[in-house]
Each structure stands twice: as structure tokens, then as C-alpha cells.
Design a protein around this motif. Structure first.
Motif, PDB file in Angstrom:
ATOM      1  N   PHE A 177       0.875  -1.217   0.019  1.00 49.79           N
ATOM      2  CA  PHE A 177      -0.047   0.053  -0.176  1.00 49.79           C
ATOM      3  C   PHE A 177       0.891   1.028  -0.127  1.00 49.79           C
ATOM      4  N   GLU A 178       1.765   1.467   0.885  1.00 50.27           N
ATOM      5  CA  GLU A 178       3.014   2.396   0.932  1.00 50.27           C
ATOM      6  C   GLU A 178       3.529   2.542  -0.504  1.00 50.27           C
ATOM      7  N   GLU A 179       3.826   1.609  -1.056  1.00 49.95           N
ATOM      8  CA  GLU A 179       4.733   1.625  -2.366  1.00 49.95           C
ATOM      9  C   GLU A 179       3.848   2.170  -3.353  1.00 49.95           C
ATOM     10  N   ILE A 180       2.407   1.701  -3.563  1.00 50.91           N
ATOM     11  CA  ILE A 180       1.581   2.253  -4.411  1.00 50.91           C
ATOM     12  C   ILE A 180       1.281   3.638  -4.120  1.00 50.91           C
ATOM     13  N   LYS A 181       1.098   4.344  -3.133  1.00 47.74           N
ATOM     14  CA  LYS A 181       0.931   5.622  -2.583  1.00 47.74           C
ATOM     15  C   LYS A 181       2.211   6.447  -3.249  1.00 47.74           C
ATOM     16  N   LYS A 182       3.164   5.772  -3.029  1.00 46.63           N
ATOM     17  CA  LYS A 182       4.335   6.750  -3.442  1.00 46.63           C
ATOM     18  C   LYS A 182       4.633   6.787  -5.043  1.00 46.63           C
ATOM     19  N   THR A 183       4.160   5.551  -5.705  1.00 44.04           N
ATOM     20  CA  THR A 183       4.466   5.486  -6.935  1.00 44.04           C
ATOM     21  C   THR A 183       3.241   5.782  -8.111  1.00 44.04           C
ATOM     22  N   ILE A 184       2.190   5.451  -7.662  1.00 46.07           N
ATOM     23  CA  ILE A 184       0.970   5.734  -8.573  1.00 46.07           C
ATOM     24  C   ILE A 184       1.073   7.140  -8.981  1.00 46.07           C
ATOM     25  N   ASP A 185       0.291   7.158 -10.273  1.00 46.02           N
ATOM     26  CA  ASP A 185       0.132   8.812 -11.093  1.00 46.02           C
ATOM     27  C   ASP A 185      -0.852   9.444 -10.063  1.00 46.02           C
ATOM     28  N   GLN A 186      -0.676  10.391  -9.398  1.00 50.61           N
ATOM     29  CA  GLN A 186      -1.553  11.076  -8.477  1.00 50.61           C
ATOM     30  C   GLN A 186      -2.682  11.727  -9.200  1.00 50.61           C
ATOM     31  N   ALA A 187      -2.349  12.177 -10.361  1.00 49.82           N
ATOM     32  CA  ALA A 187      -3.452  13.043 -11.268  1.00 49.82           C
ATOM     33  C   ALA A 187      -4.557  11.756 -11.750  1.00 49.82           C
ATOM     34  N   SER A 188      -4.150  10.594 -12.316  1.00 48.96           N
ATOM     35  CA  SER A 188      -4.827   9.620 -12.509  1.00 48.96           C
ATOM     36  C   SER A 188      -5.800   9.238 -11.392  1.00 48.96           C
ATOM     37  N   LEU A 189      -5.144   9.061 -10.128  1.00 46.89           N
ATOM     38  CA  LEU A 189      -5.883   8.530  -8.967  1.00 46.89           C
ATOM     39  C   LEU A 189      -6.965   9.692  -8.605  1.00 46.89           C
ATOM     40  N   THR A 190      -6.488  10.552  -8.695  1.00 40.19           N
ATOM     41  CA  THR A 190      -7.528  11.954  -8.307  1.00 40.19           C
ATOM     42  C   THR A 190      -8.698  12.076  -9.292  1.00 40.19           C
ATOM     43  N   ASP A 191      -8.450  11.905 -10.656  1.00 44.87           N
ATOM     44  CA  ASP A 191      -9.544  11.682 -11.537  1.00 44.87           C
ATOM     45  C   ASP A 191     -10.509  10.658 -11.218  1.00 44.87           C
ATOM     46  N   TYR A 192      -9.820   9.556 -10.953  1.00 43.11           N
ATOM     47  CA  TYR A 192     -10.827   8.331 -10.880  1.00 43.11           C
ATOM     48  C   TYR A 192     -11.655   8.334  -9.581  1.00 43.11           C
ATOM     49  N   LEU A 193     -11.111   9.050  -8.582  1.00 49.51           N
ATOM     50  CA  LEU A 193     -11.585   9.026  -6.944  1.00 49.51           C
ATOM     51  C   LEU A 193     -12.749  10.254  -7.247  1.00 49.51           C
ATOM     52  N   GLU A 194     -12.452  11.176  -7.947  1.00 47.29           N
ATOM     53  CA  GLU A 194     -13.305  12.350  -8.092  1.00 47.29           C
ATOM     54  C   GLU A 194     -14.716  11.993  -8.819  1.00 47.29           C
TER      55      GLU A 194
END
Length: 503
Positions: free
Chosen positions: A160-177
Motif C-alpha cells: 500500500f505504501e509503495e502504491i501511494k508513492k509510485t501511482i500517478d496522482q493525477a490519474s488517481l485523483t481523476d478516478y476518485l473524483e
């Protein structure tokens, strides 16, 4: 003759055509919008024209079955891609309130999907970035959910910590929004049920799992259902492409003043105690919802039943259809397919309508079952069959079909739909799809053919005709009248078939 308008979930045959075929030959007229105003996979439908069609048709029909995702987003796939503001989405949903206010006697059923969260990386039906980080977005939701529950393992914490550091934040934000916007629509939909605008609703979960973003969205929806005191008026269970059929069955059963009684039996005694692929709960519990939602009731006595629902399922560890050739105890020893088929024959001899729910494999029919049904000469004696895609897709197709055959038996149109299911679920899904896919060469591949009626589709037709001649034809002859590829890919096919008895 009662008139019912259907706004389908998208333009594919499973959503657009199945409901019309199921009711064919009954004293009900189904109205659907022209395909030209619906979408095309990732291309959303013409939203102003869809609302206009609903307003106009509502004046002339007795009931409506509405896919909210088409009304609000323009289709099931566009619901995962849009960038619309929440206020705009809610304004589109409000069309249902205006329609009901103008037509108070209109019977209105509707469903609003919880947006899926696939566990694999693919942009085929998701945003483009899901091709590279879809798996990580899914695991982000799973780990976050498990963390809230306090059940995250040490290994999962590290990942989980590794994903939070490496995942593209813009993509994750777009998806969650987008998920946040969509859940607001789900909750507003539940308010329409509470107000009586929608007489009965379903919140289906497309491709679900016990933990993750879909599961946490379900918690919000479940709380709202309880808070609104609408537990008996709105169900939530796994499914998507079959829900129109289910609501149509419920509506017609109500018009007919019927509550079909269904006796349930499994090919394996433990079969109902497993979670099917792509779903989040025990099969047995989903079946209860499927029967109730369609307007029926499960009973414990074969004698008291109107229909018999026979569920073909392994003892555990459900597989994909392309693994049918692999021997396993779950399929070969821990279930009794012989008794299953004999039970079908016995029920028919008793005068019962028999529904075959073939959920032994995901994404295709059980070829061993086909062999036994043929040996017993049951193919055209049963009332309903389905064995496509997910367990819920199958159940929501064959249960309404069986109910309609109970209400209006001996329709030639029902034989045609049986033939369609055999050709598509056994022939295409379990044999021809894999066979033809292996022959594709660039620029064609599984997700890109040479046209909706190109050479690949012609090849599919030839292979299906061979399958029909070898595995289906006998006392009855099945004819393919038309074939195309709805989304220009191998996953699904569009077929028009007829069945004729040889005399």
C-alpha cells in the motif's frame, strides 16, 4: 395491450435487444429509442435527445424501465469516463421527477449502477490511464478499505505504501473524483425511490468484490437505503447488463397479478455457498434477490412450485469458460451433472417450467451440460437457458425468460430465444470466440476487428454454423439470419437466429 418504454443501459444486444426478444409474442409492446441517439462504447449517447425521447414516449405508455446511467451519463462505459459537474448530472436525473409529475399513473422502475473498479489494468472500457495503473488503483481501494477495517496484513501495508508513492496522482485523483460524483447520483436516485417517483429500484454492482472502492460505495448506498426506509422498494446486488430484463419481468408479473413460485436446486450441494467470479457475495443470496426482483418467490416444495430453477455450478472455485478442458474435483466429482439433467427431465414430466441457469463457468456455457441436455432431448423442452458473462448476467436473463414462458407458454418466439442462447452462450462464448481469436493477425486483435461486419465476423459465422450443425441441429434447425460485432471486438457478438422444427 400494455405498452412499456425501455431506456437500455447501452446499445449492445444484451441491453438493447434481449428485453424485446423476451417479450415477443406476449400482449405487451416494448418501445426503445432509436440506436442513433444511443452511444457507441466510449462515445456517450445524445443526452438531450434521450431526455426528449423519454418525455415524449412517457405520454403514450403504461410503464417505463429506465437505466439511469444512460439518462445521466449516456451509457454504462461513459459513466466511467465523464467530466460533468455534479449539478449537471443531478439535473439530468431530475427528468424522472418531471416525467412522473406529468404522468402520475405511470409505473416507473429504474436502476442506477455503482461504478465498477476492475482488478486488472485495461483501458478497453475505462479511462486511458487504467491501461497502465488500473491494477494499482484497484489495490489502492482494497488496501484503504482493509486498513479502515483493521485487517490489513503487514505485506499489504508495505505494498500500500509503495502504491501511494509510485501511482500517478493525477490519474488517481481523476478516478476518485468521478466515483464521488457517481455515488452522489446513486444517493439521489434513492431519494426518488423514497418519494415514490420511482416505484421500484435496483442498485446493481457491476464486477464487484468484497473489499475495495465498490465495497465502500456499497456501504454508503446501503446506509442510505436503510435511512430512507426503502429496503423493500430498492435492492442492491451484483449485476448490470441483465437488470432491464429483471425489472421488465417484475412489471409484467405485477400487470398479470402473478407471483411465480420457484423451486431452487443446485448441481452441487455446496455450489450456492461460493462467491462467483466478478461478484462479492454468496451465489445463494444473489439468487434470492434475482428471483424477488423479478417478482417471484422461492419455495421449498417442488410440488407447490410453478417453475424449477436448476443452477449448474461447481462445488467451489468457479473457473473461466476457456478452462473447461482441465479436469478438477470441483467440477467432475463434487457435483452431479447427471442427476441435475435427470431432475430437469423429471420436473418437465411433472408439467413444471424448467429454467437452466448455467453458471458453472464465467463467460460461457458448460459444454458437458450441452451434451447431456442433447442426449436427454431437453434442448427445446426447457423454458429458459442462459450461460453468458457473469453469474448475475445469466440469472437475470433466464429467470425472466422462464417467467414469461410460464405466463405465456408455447410461443415460437421463446424457442427462438432459446436457440439464440445456445448459439451465443455455448457456441460463441465457449468455442468459437477462442478459436477465431487465435487466428487473428495484425492489425486485427481481440479488441479490434476489421469492422462490425468484416471478414472476421464472416469467419465467426462460418464457425458458428459448423457448431450448430454438429452440436445443436437435430429435431430442430437453428438458422443464423444476421451477425455483427457490436463493439468491433471479440468479447461479444450480435446475432439474430430462428428455430424451426423439422417435420
Amino acid at each position: 395491450m400494455k405498452k412499456i418504454a425501455v431506456l437500455p443501459l447501452d446499445e449492445r444486444p444484451c441491453n438493447y435487444t434481449f428485453n424485446q426478444l423476451l417479450v415477443k409474442g406476449m400482449p405487451y409492446q416494448i418501445f426503445v429509442p432509436e440506436l442513433t441517439i444511443l452511444g457507441d462504447k466510449k462515445k456517450k449517447g445524445n443526452l438531450p435527445e434521450i431526455s426528449k425521447w423519454l418525455y415524449e414516449i412517457s405520454k403514450d405508455v403504461d410503464g417505463m424501465v429506465i437505466a439511469v446511467d444512460t439518462l445521466v451519463y449516456g451509457g454504462i462505459v461513459p459513466s466511467r469516463l465523464h467530466h460533468d459537474e455534479t449539478a449537471v448530472l443531478l439535473d439530468r436525473l431530475n427528468v424522472l421527477r418531471k416525467i412522473k409529475e406529468s404522468n402520475p399513473s405511470l409505473k416507473l422502475y429504474a436502476y442506477s449502477l455503482i461504478m465498477r473498479n476492475p482488478k486488472y489494468s485495461s483501458s478497453e472500457e475505462e479511462p486511458d490511464y487504467y491501461e497502465t495503473c488500473g491494477r494499482e488503483i484497484h489495490l489502492y481501494g482494497v488496501y484503504d478499505h482493509k486498513s479502515e477495517l483493521g485487517i490489513l496484513t503487514e505485506e499489504e501495508k508495505m505494498h500500500f505504501e509503495e502504491i501511494k508513492k509510485t501511482i500517478d496522482q493525477a490519474s488517481l485523483t481523476d478516478y476518485l473524483e468521478r466515483r464521488e460524483k457517481n455515488i452522489v447520483v446513486n444517493l439521489a436516485f434513492l431519494d426518488l425511490v423514497k418519494e415514490g417517483i420511482i416505484e421500484f429500484g435496483i442498485v446493481p454492482q457491476d464486477d464487484s468484490s468484497p473489499y475495495g472502492l465498490t465495497a465502500t460505495d456499497q456501504i454508503k448506498v446501503r446506509k442510505k437505503i436503510k435511512d430512507n426506509n426503502i429496503e423493500l422498494d430498492c435492492y442492491m446486488y451484483p449485476g448490470a447488463d441483465e437488470v432491464t430484463n429483471t425489472l421488465l419481468a417484475r412489471m409484467i408479473n405485477q400487470y398479470e397479478g402473478k407471483k411465480p413460485l420457484i423451486y431452487l436446486a443446485y448441481a452441487s450441494i455446496t455450489g450456492g455457498m461460493q462467491i462467483p467470479l466478478y461478484e462479492d457475495r454468496l451465489l445463494n443470496e444473489t439468487i434470492k434477490y434475482q428471483v424477488l426482483a423479478a417478482g417471484g418467490m422461492i419455495v421449498s416444495s417442488l410440488k407447490d412450485s410453478d417453475l424449477v430453477l436448476l443452477v449448474n455450478v461447481p462445488a467451489s472455485h468457479m473457473r473461466e469458460t476457456n478452462h473447461q478442458h482441465v479436469a478438477s474435483l470441483e467440477y467432475d466429482a463434487f457435483r452431479n451433472l447427471i442427476e441435475y439433467v435427470e431432475q430437469a427431465n423429471y420436473a418437465i414430466e411433472l408439467g413444471k417450467k424448467v429454467i437452466i441457469a448455467d453458471v458453472a463457468y464465467a463467460n460461457g456455457g458448460d459444454l458437458n451440460l450441452l451434451k447431456l441436455l442433447r442426449q436427454k432431448d431437453l434442448l427445446m423442452k426447457i423454458s429458459a437457458y442462459a450461460g453468458w458473462n457473469t453469474s448475475s448476467n445469466t440469472l437475470g436473463t433466464c429467470i425472466p425468460q422462464g417467467m414469461f414462458d410460464y405466463l405465456y407458454p408455447n410461443r415460437k418466439e421463446n424457442l427462438d430465444f432459446l436457440g439464440l442462447r445456445y448459439v451465443e452462450d455455448f457456441g460463441y462464448c465457449s468455442v468459437v470466440r477462442s478459436k477465431v481469436s487465435q487466428t487473428l493477425s495484425l492489425p486485427n486483435h481481440y479488441f479490434l476487428l476489421d469492422g462490425k461486419k468484416g471478414n472476421v465476423v464472416n469467419q465467426i459465422k462460418e464457425e458458428l454454423q459448423t457448431f450448430i450443425n454438429d452440436q445443436l441441429n437435430g429435431r430442430y434447425t437453428i438458422t443464423i439470419n444476421d451477425i455483427y460485432s457490436p463493439w468491433n471486438r471479440m468479447f461479444e457478438t450480435g446475432l439474430d437466429v430462428t428455430v424451426n422444427e423439422n417435420k
